[in-house]
Design a protein around this motif. Sequence first.
Motif, short mmCIF file in Angstrom:
data_model
loop_
_atom_site.label_atom_id
_atom_site.label_comp_id
_atom_site.label_asym_id
_atom_site.label_seq_id
_atom_site.Cartn_x
_atom_site.Cartn_y
_atom_site.Cartn_z
N ALA A 144 -0.93 -18.85 8.01
CA ALA A 144 -1.90 -19.93 8.26
C ALA A 144 -3.17 -19.41 8.94
CB ALA A 144 -1.25 -21.05 9.07
N PRO A 145 -3.08 -18.62 10.01
CA PRO A 145 -4.33 -18.12 10.61
C PRO A 145 -5.14 -17.22 9.68
CG PRO A 145 -2.55 -17.93 12.17
CD PRO A 145 -1.93 -18.29 10.85
N ILE A 146 -4.47 -16.48 8.80
CA ILE A 146 -5.19 -15.61 7.87
C ILE A 146 -5.91 -16.46 6.83
CG2 ILE A 146 -4.89 -13.89 6.03
CD1 ILE A 146 -2.55 -12.75 7.73
N MET A 147 -5.22 -17.48 6.30
CA MET A 147 -5.83 -18.33 5.28
C MET A 147 -6.97 -19.16 5.84
SD MET A 147 -2.54 -19.56 2.96
CE MET A 147 -2.40 -21.01 3.91
N PHE A 148 -6.85 -19.60 7.09
CA PHE A 148 -7.87 -20.49 7.66
C PHE A 148 -8.91 -19.75 8.49
CE2 PHE A 148 -4.19 -23.48 7.20
CZ PHE A 148 -4.73 -24.16 6.12
N ALA A 149 -8.86 -18.44 8.53
CA ALA A 149 -9.84 -17.66 9.30
C ALA A 149 -11.28 -17.92 8.87
CB ALA A 149 -9.50 -16.17 9.22
N PRO A 150 -11.57 -18.09 7.56
CA PRO A 150 -12.96 -18.37 7.19
C PRO A 150 -13.47 -19.71 7.73
CG PRO A 150 -11.73 -17.62 5.28
CD PRO A 150 -10.74 -17.83 6.38
N LEU A 151 -12.59 -20.61 8.10
CA LEU A 151 -13.01 -21.91 8.61
C LEU A 151 -13.30 -21.90 10.11
CD1 LEU A 151 -10.46 -24.18 6.73
CD2 LEU A 151 -12.80 -23.65 6.09
N ARG A 152 -12.92 -20.82 10.78
CA ARG A 152 -13.15 -20.74 12.22
C ARG A 152 -14.64 -20.67 12.50
NH1 ARG A 152 -8.32 -18.63 15.29
NH2 ARG A 152 -9.84 -18.55 16.94
N PRO A 153 -15.10 -21.36 13.55
CA PRO A 153 -16.54 -21.35 13.85
C PRO A 153 -16.99 -19.97 14.35
CG PRO A 153 -15.32 -22.50 15.57
CD PRO A 153 -14.34 -22.18 14.48
N LEU A 154 -18.29 -19.79 14.25
CA LEU A 154 -18.88 -18.55 14.76
C LEU A 154 -18.72 -18.48 16.27
CD1 LEU A 154 -22.20 -18.67 12.72
CD2 LEU A 154 -20.20 -17.25 12.26
N PRO A 155 -18.68 -17.29 16.84
CA PRO A 155 -18.57 -17.18 18.29
C PRO A 155 -19.78 -17.83 18.99
CG PRO A 155 -18.43 -15.02 17.24
CD PRO A 155 -18.69 -16.01 16.17
#
Length: 162
Positions: free
Chosen positions: A40-51
Amino acid sequence: MTRLLPAPLLSLSLWALWLLLNLSLSAGNLLLGAMLGLLAPIMFAPLRPLPVRIGKPWLAVRLFFLVGRDVLVSNLTVAWGVLRAGQRAPRSVFIKIPLDLHDAHGLAALAMICTVIPGTVWSELALDRSVLLMHVFDLDDEAQFIEHFKGTYERPLMEIFQ
């Protein structure tokens, strides 16, 4: 290692939540929970906001207290407006506020501020992020409100996030 496990705490939490929800420590649930926690974290990593880069943390603390003050004042103002609605109906209006703030984190903080303060509702943001449509419960002077909004909330957020 960060590509394989971009959010280790999230992975561990998802795995524990899977086991807790299934109330079972069977081999299948242990394996499925581990797969969920890893994938799940690998698949949704592109959705994480920028720092986020906060330029002036002391200004963020000052803004926090200004918003707190405005929440108290607005609570009293809205309560008074509701109590005297029989004598004078509130002048509810939609106003367009031109924005100079374009940072996504700053706009998110501005949206939260608008949500917290009674009597104001963030209604719409222009696609180019240049104009905010806001509903105000009771407004006497539109120009004064826009000046207060920009000076109290937008300018500090611009200094903090841009």
